[in-house]
Design a protein around this motif. Structure first.
Motif, PDB file in Angstrom:
ATOM      1  N   ARG A 281       0.859  -1.181   0.000  1.00 22.06           N
ATOM      2  CA  ARG A 281       0.000   0.000   0.000  1.00 22.06           C
ATOM      3  C   ARG A 281       0.894   1.227   0.000  1.00 22.06           C
ATOM      4  N   GLY A 282       0.569   2.185  -0.842  1.00 21.43           N
ATOM      5  CA  GLY A 282       1.386   3.379  -0.969  1.00 21.43           C
ATOM      6  C   GLY A 282       0.784   4.556  -0.242  1.00 21.43           C
ATOM      7  N   SER A 283       1.314   5.715  -0.552  1.00 14.40           N
ATOM      8  CA  SER A 283       0.844   6.979   0.012  1.00 14.40           C
ATOM      9  C   SER A 283       0.592   7.937  -1.132  1.00 14.40           C
ATOM     10  N   GLU A 284       0.290   9.179  -0.792  1.00 10.84           N
ATOM     11  CA  GLU A 284       0.060  10.175  -1.832  1.00 10.84           C
ATOM     12  C   GLU A 284       1.332  10.442  -2.632  1.00 10.84           C
ATOM     13  N   VAL A 285       2.478  10.243  -1.994  1.00 13.21           N
ATOM     14  CA  VAL A 285       3.748  10.480  -2.687  1.00 13.21           C
ATOM     15  C   VAL A 285       4.178   9.244  -3.457  1.00 13.21           C
ATOM     16  N   ASN A 286       4.146   8.089  -2.798  1.00 11.07           N
ATOM     17  CA  ASN A 286       4.581   6.839  -3.416  1.00 11.07           C
ATOM     18  C   ASN A 286       3.365   5.951  -3.669  1.00 11.07           C
ATOM     19  N   GLN A 287       2.905   5.951  -4.907  1.00 13.50           N
ATOM     20  CA  GLN A 287       1.781   5.106  -5.289  1.00 13.50           C
ATOM     21  C   GLN A 287       2.268   3.701  -5.615  1.00 13.50           C
ATOM     22  N   VAL A 288       1.516   2.705  -5.196  1.00 10.56           N
ATOM     23  CA  VAL A 288       1.838   1.309  -5.474  1.00 10.56           C
ATOM     24  C   VAL A 288       0.804   0.766  -6.450  1.00 10.56           C
TER      25      VAL A 288
ATOM     26  N   TYR B  14      -7.134  -0.312  -0.247  1.00 13.78           N
ATOM     27  CA  TYR B  14      -6.238   0.601  -0.960  1.00 13.78           C
ATOM     28  C   TYR B  14      -6.364   0.432  -2.467  1.00 13.78           C
ATOM     29  N   HIS B  15      -6.322  -0.803  -2.951  1.00 16.35           N
ATOM     30  CA  HIS B  15      -6.325  -1.027  -4.395  1.00 16.35           C
ATOM     31  C   HIS B  15      -7.720  -0.858  -4.998  1.00 16.35           C
TER      32      HIS B  15
ATOM     33  N   ASN C 288      -4.079  -7.273   7.095  1.00 15.55           N
ATOM     34  CA  ASN C 288      -3.405  -6.855   5.873  1.00 15.55           C
ATOM     35  C   ASN C 288      -4.282  -7.025   4.640  1.00 15.55           C
ATOM     36  N   ALA C 289      -5.073  -8.096   4.598  1.00 13.20           N
ATOM     37  CA  ALA C 289      -5.919  -8.334   3.425  1.00 13.20           C
ATOM     38  C   ALA C 289      -6.972  -7.246   3.284  1.00 13.20           C
TER      39      ALA C 289
END
Length: 648
Positions: A217-224, A277-278, A270-271
């Motif tokens: 899971r990313g953030s606004e800066v680092n997208q996954v 997130y996705h 986590n799931a």
């Protein structure tokens, strides 16, 4: 040591495994400690070599290499795992793994000197050098799971992942280290001084795989972003975790109970966060179906509790109520997001209707509905969307489905149904005649989804089935104004003026554009973002899109003055070139910079016609460059004549 290093250069993978299986047992522990990072980099292809082709090696087409590598990497008696056990018993053997290869949110916590699980069980965490020091088993599992998330350049996953070597290895590790219905094997992983006695190899594997795969899971800066292939393998983990957790209750083993207790907490937390997130960041493309299937597998653990897929009934609902309560966000919030996503998509598409029917079939279960409704009312939980008690998303989707049904029925009544998409009895794009119809049929068949040619009657039947399921699940009915009037026939203006005196499409105008009854001139369409950075579409080649964008940036800086003159020029040349020039605005009130847009070249349609021109030129013994030059001269001549007749 030299023999082991030389074995990595052998071209035959089967011979490489055979040589390594003979050399590795003879290496001292110190040399084995030096050789292991080199071996893993060679296996997964992070040393600049093609690697051992774990993502593409198929058992049917490469049986010799497939069998040799699988035997070398297998957990029960494989040469590599025997070497890992030797290193695990050595107190001085530990390996470094960089922060940059772990999930971004975990790396950020480690930089802030917070130690989330499972990093508390590692040997040391070197925050200054941003490295993790770990045992041999952890080190291998880190490499193995990282390969799926971030494979080396050039790695391509095939369409059929069932018999691929990497998928088979995942299945081997899951069934051996987390065996459903059997005690966890004594792997010898507890002999290390750095690992607690209860921390077996199975728990180490569970910690790494949930952290590296479900914590993406990313953030606004680092997208996954993940691919559909990665999600398919993660779905294997979800289904196996359900099966292991259920069967572990039947196994009277202390180690198995401890590992199952850890998995029950780590897996579910986590799931849910992974899916949330996705669901929010996945683009509006067809590959979202893989993520939806993973979600449906997660919220139906009863399907994997027995050999034959089971169902939730009034008899066993009490057994699964704790799971539903602990993961209520996965049921309510993600259902609400999926319904809203469907309402903003082309719902009349065959794939979208099928996916919606699949979701509604799961929730069209009286026992599940009653359980979720009671939990929504009886438990005020922060962040939970009451999707059943306040079904606004379902009502919006039902209204849209009803409008689509009304519109489809009108089209069929007018004589348009039965042979594919209806366009008021006219050929596409205003063309006419048998020749243009044949070329239109050819292009539509090559570049469009074949499911769109199943006929409107089939689409209408699927839409009606979805409406019935929505009404049964949420106990709602369509709004009165929707069923009587088609969205393309609603009265009202097509545009409204906003505060900046710009024309905005109304819902009526938007629905008319979708139906094809309203057309806009090119000058009526403006873009407030960079059009060259819009999401990659299914009819575009992703690699070409990225490469052409970088080329566009470099060319635009060189010919910026010429682009400005060309953009302001009137005439045929501007008509031809304007689609290849986009205006990037930093502020909507200012004129933006001009960027040469080569993205249309990345479409499969352009690639097909280019190949067709080259092929026809080859048949006619004509140089394809002469054909391109001829059309270029024609355009230049017309533009020159136009500039003389109509000066700027």
């Amino acid at each position: 040591m030299e023999k082991a290093t030389e074995a990595l250069r052998q071209e035959s993978l089967a011979l490489r495994c055979q040589t390594l299986s003979e050399v590795i047992p003879t290496l001292p522990v110190r040399q084995l400690h030096i050789f292991l990072p080199q071996l893993l980099s060679n296996i997964f292809g992070y040393d600049g070599t093609p690697g051992w082709k774990l993502s593409s090696l198929h058992g049917k087409f490469h049986p010799t290499d497939f069998k040799a590598i699988r035997g070398f990497l297998k957990p029960n008696g494989g040469c590599l795992f025997k070497a890992l056990q030797c290193l695990e018993c050595d107190s001085s053997s530990h390996f470094l793994f960089p922060f940059s290869a772990i999930p971004p949110n975990s790396a950020a916590l480690l930089c802030d000197r917070a130690l989330p699980m499972p990093y508390r069980l590692f040997v040391t965490v070197d925050i200054q050098n941003k490295e993790l020091s770990m045992t041999a088993f952890h080190y291998y599992f880190m490499y193995f799971t990282y390969f799926l998330i971030n494979p080396p350049a050039g790695v391509v996953w095939p369409t059929d992942l069932a018999d691929v070597l990497y998928t088979q290895l995942v299945d081997d590790y899951l069934n051996y280290l987390l065996p459903p219905g059997n005690p966890i094997p004594n792997t010898g992983g507890s002999s290390s001084k750095f690992v607690p006695n209860t921390h077996t190899l199975s728990q180490a594997f569970a910690e790494i795989i949930y952290e590296m795969w479900l914590n993406q899971r990313g953030s606004e800066v680092n997208q996954v972003t993940l691919t559909i292939d990665q999600v398919r393998i993660i779905r294997m983990l979800v289904k196996h975790s359900h099966r292991f957790l259920f069967t572990s209750q039947l196994v009277k083993d202390r180690v198995t109970e401890e590992v199952a207790s850890y998995i029950a907490t780590s897996f579910q937390t986590n799931a849910t966060e992974f899916l949330s997130y996705h669901f929010a960041t996945w683009p509006l493309i067809s590959s979202f179906r893989g993520l939806m299937e993973t979600w449906l597998s997660f919220i139906q653990p009863w399907r994997y509790a027995t050999v034959v897929p089971g169902n939730l009934t009034d008899r066993n609902v009490a057994d699964w109520t704790p799971f539903i309560r602990d993961n209520l966000a996965a049921y309510c919030n993600l259902l609400d997001r999926s319904l809203r996503r469907m309402a903003h998509s082309v719902i009349c598409s065959g794939k979208n209707v099928t996916l919606l029917s699949r979701v509604l079939k799961v929730f069209n279960n009286k026992a599940l509905q009653r359980t979720i409704s009671c939990l929504e009312v009886g438990h005020v939980i922060q962040g939970i969307v009451p999707v059943f008690t306040e079904c606004s998303a379902a009502q919006d989707l039902l209204d849209k489905l009803s409008a689509e049904i009304s519109h489809a029925e009108r089209q069929i009544t007018r004589g348009g149904g039965g042979g594919g998409p209806v366009n008021n009895g006219q050929p596409p794009n205003g063309s006419s005649g048998p020749l243009s119809g044949a070329f239109s049929w050819l292009s539509e068949g090559l570049f469009n989804n074949p499911e769109e040619f199943g006929g409107q009657q089939k689409t209408l039947d699927n839409l009606k089935s979805s409406v019935s399921q929505l009404q049964a699940v949420f106990q709602i009915s369509p709004s009165c104004h929707v069923t009587s009037i088609s969205p393309t026939e609603q009265s009202g203006p097509n545009f409204v003026m906003d505060s900046l005196n710009r024309r905005r499409l109304t819902p009526q105008g938007r629905s008319k554009m979708v139906a094809g009854t309203l057309r806009l001139d090119y000058t009526d369409i403006t873009t407030e973002c960079n059009p060259a950075l819009r999401p990659i579409c299914s009819y575009e080649n992703p690699h070409l899109v990225r490469a052409l964008y970088q080329l566009s940036l470099r060319l635009s800086t060189v010919v910026s003055k010429h682009l400005r003159v060309l953009y302001a020029t009137r005439g045929p040349l501007q008509t031809v070139m304007k689609p290849l020039i986009v205006q990037v605005k930093e502020d909507i009130s200012e004129d933006g910079a001009l960027l040469l847009n080569l993205r249309p070249v990345a479409s499969y349609r352009f690639i097909f016609y280019s190949c067709l021109v080259i092929f026809l030129s080859y048949l006619c013994s004509v140089n394809p460059l002469l054909v391109v030059a001829y059309f270029g001269l024609c355009i230049g001549a017309v533009a020159f004549a136009s500039s003389i007749v109509t000066p700027n």
